[in-house]
Enzyme design. Structure first.
Site, PDB file in Angstrom:
ATOM      1  CB  CYS A  47      -0.907   0.004   1.238  1.00  0.00           C
ATOM      2  SG  CYS A  47      -1.860   1.519   1.416  1.00  0.00           S
TER       3      CYS A  47
HETATM    4  N1  MHO Z   1      -6.767  -1.427   2.896  1.00  0.00           N
HETATM    5  C1  MHO Z   1      -6.278  -0.084   2.798  1.00  0.00           C
HETATM    6  C2  MHO Z   1      -5.485   0.065   1.575  1.00  0.00           C
HETATM    7  C3  MHO Z   1      -5.361   1.392   0.983  1.00  0.00           C
HETATM    8  S1  MHO Z   1      -4.019   1.419   0.011  1.00  0.00           S
HETATM    9  C4  MHO Z   1      -4.004   2.852  -0.784  1.00  0.00           C
HETATM   10  C5  MHO Z   1      -7.438   0.823   2.963  1.00  0.00           C
HETATM   11  O1  MHO Z   1      -8.294   0.971   2.102  1.00  0.00           O
HETATM   12  O2  MHO Z   1      -7.517   1.416   4.033  1.00  0.00           O
HETATM   13  O3  MHO Z   1      -4.139   0.374  -0.969  1.00  0.00           O
END
Ligand code: MHO
Length: 208
Positions: free
Chosen positions: A30
């Site tokens: 991420c």
């Molecule tokens: N599971 C995370 C990932 C965001 S990242 C930009 C969320 O949505 O909070 O992939």
């Protein structure tokens, strides 16, 4: 904490220009996390997040195609080496395995022949090869900017810091490319800022 519009403007005015920096690109899961981690470093001037590593022409967060979340770091080669960033990238993930989702895979990109050489010797020195590790090592072909809501994501969670950029008249692109925003995003993500780059985040204390 006393961040003012002039602190931001002054910091950005004095920062190395885009022409004097070099760019490194990494995909490390991420992209919010590495944006703050790398942005806080001394010698890192600008950061931006986006999608790379695939061929789909127009990726978006909800339709990445074959791309992966990636971070670009513009650094001042007089203050920091590509190798030091590469080293941090390798310490920030497990090179023996990849997440199954392509969105979060680990990729070390080379955007110049010199970066490709540095990556090769970095791996060599550790008895690794690009074929022998799970981390992908690729030539960067395109970097597609992510939506404004993903840029400097931790900073967006700090209303008072974010507001100061608005008061300074920064639009989304200005904020994304702001050296001050890169540092403050790191700060908002819990990183300590290097001396001389704290932008008023550390309160002066009298030492008796
Ligand atoms: N599971 C995370 C990932 C965001 S990242 C930009 C969320 O949505 O909070 O992939």
């Amino acid at each position: 904490m006393s961040l003012t519009t002039s602190t931001i403007e002054e910091y950005d005015r004095r920062a190395p220009t885009p022409e004097s920096t070099e760019t490194a690109t990494f995909a490390l899961g991420c992209f919010w996390g590495p944006d703050g981690r790398f942005g806080a470093l001394d010698g890192v001037v600008r950061t931006r997040v986006g999608y790379a590593g695939g061929t789909s022409p127009d990726p978006t967060y909800h339709d990445l195609g074959d791309h992966t979340e990636a971070l670009q770091v513009d650094f001042d080669p007089e203050q920091r080496s590509f190798e030091s960033l590469l080293n941090l990238a390798f310490h920030g993930h497990d090179h023996t395995r990849q997440p199954s989702k392509r969105q979060y895979q680990n990729i070390v990109f080379a955007s110049t022949a010199a970066q490709a050489d540095t990556i090769r010797s970095y791996l060599d020195a550790r008895g690794l090869t690009r074929e022998g590790i799970a981390t992908r090592v690729e030539q960067l072909s395109a970097f597609h900017l992510a939506e404004a809501s993903h840029q400097k994501h931790s900073l967006s969670g700090r209303q008072s810091l974010s507001n100061t950029f608005e008061q300074a008249g920064y639009d989304d692109a200005d904020r994304r490319e702001s050296p001050a925003a890169a540092k403050l995003n790191g700060y908002a993500a819990g990183r300590e800022l290097p001396a001389g780059h704290d932008l008023g985040t550390s309160t002066n204390r009298t030492v008796y």
